[in-house]
Motif scaffolding. Structure first.
Motif: not given
Lengths: 72, 207
Positions: A6-7, B48, B37, A1, A20-21, A13-14, B92, A9-11, A17, B144-145, A71-72, A3-4
């Motif tokens: 990775f970034a 990036y 990051l 993975m 849910a919060g 997921a925000v 969270l 994927a994080i963005l 999250i 990553p999450v 999870l499998a 860096q891009l």
């Protein structure tokens, strides 16, 4: 993975999250409001309020059981 | 001038004032994302680099203090991206933790205490669901999450341990013939069960 990825994927997921919060925050606020109203009125929870709380606990327990499986 | 008056004065500034309310959440989000990051590598693309710069500006990291410590380079063999859960899921838990701290409205009767404990248990379950719903760490396409299966199992076990106590307290509270001492004992037991469950759920905050 790289860096891009990775970034990204994080963005991605925000929002989930944060949503849910917010769901939990709204639930706690609603329960606090109900409890405060009970105290102001000097009464205990009604049958409907007990039933609603039990339903919340039952639903949450079922959901947790479903998503906790390895999870499998 | 007190804090409320100061905030109102800022909001009254034409054009800029109404937008000021978005500034703290923007800085908070930037600060959270900037913790996970990675800095652009030498061969990183322009997109990036631009994204990284925007996040650093949002997090107010761009204008670092001149006396700030230089970051210590990671030793060889340090975990790679995606090898472990990121602190992002802490958002969270942190948000919920803050609310739960504020949720300590002191009940005035034992039945209200049981209701508060049941509500706290349901809220903690919702936090656990949100965490367990994340993809598991350590999968081939390591996201990553992610959530740690070990913690998910511990939280699930703790929820099952607390559930009978909460159920018994709810049954006692629903009974019209329950004595004051029985209600008081049930309220205390439910509060203790909730505290034990929350202690396990609190592990999510550090992940």
């Amino acid at each position: 993975m790289d860096q891009l990825q990775f970034a990204i994927a994080i963005l991605q997921a925000v929002p989930g999250i944060v949503a849910a919060g917010m769901d939990v925050v709204q639930f706690v606020q609603a329960q606090m409001a109900a409890l405060t109203a009970m105290q102001a009125a000097g009464r205990d929870p009604s049958a409907d309020e007990w039933a609603a709380l039990r339903a919340q606990v039952d639903n949450a327990t079922d959901q947790l059981a479903q998503v906790s499986r390895p999870l499998a | 001038m007190d804090l409320i008056s100061l905030i109102q004065a800022i909001q009254d500034v034409p054009y800029i004032g109404p937008l000021a309310v978005y500034l703290p959440p923007l800085v908070m989000l930037g600060a959270v994302v900037s913790t996970v990051l990675p800095a652009p590598a030498a061969d990183a693309g322009g997109w990036y680099r631009a994204l990284y710069a925007v996040v650093q500006w949002c997090a107010l990291n761009k204008l670092r203090a001149a006396n700030a410590e230089q970051p210590v380079p990671k030793p060889a063999g340090a975990p790679k991206l995606g090898d472990r859960p990121t602190p992002l899921t802490g958002v969270l838990a942190l948000a919920v933790g803050l609310v739960l701290l504020g949720a300590c409205t002191a009940p005035t009767t034992a039945r209200q205490g049981i209701y508060a404990a049941g509500s706290g248990y349901a809220a903690a379950l919702k936090v656990a669901i949100a965490y367990a719903s994340l993809p598991r760490c350590g999968q081939p396409a390591s996201p990553p999450v992610c959530s740690d299966q070990r913690i998910v199992s511990q939280v699930s076990d703790a929820a099952q341990l607390a559930r009978p106590v909460i159920d018994a307290a709810l049954d006692t509270a629903a009974s019209t013939s329950a004595s004051d001492s029985a209600l008081s004992q049930a309220s205390t037991a439910a509060g203790n069960a909730l505290a034990a469950f929350r202690a396990v759920v609190a592990q999510i905050e550090g992940k």
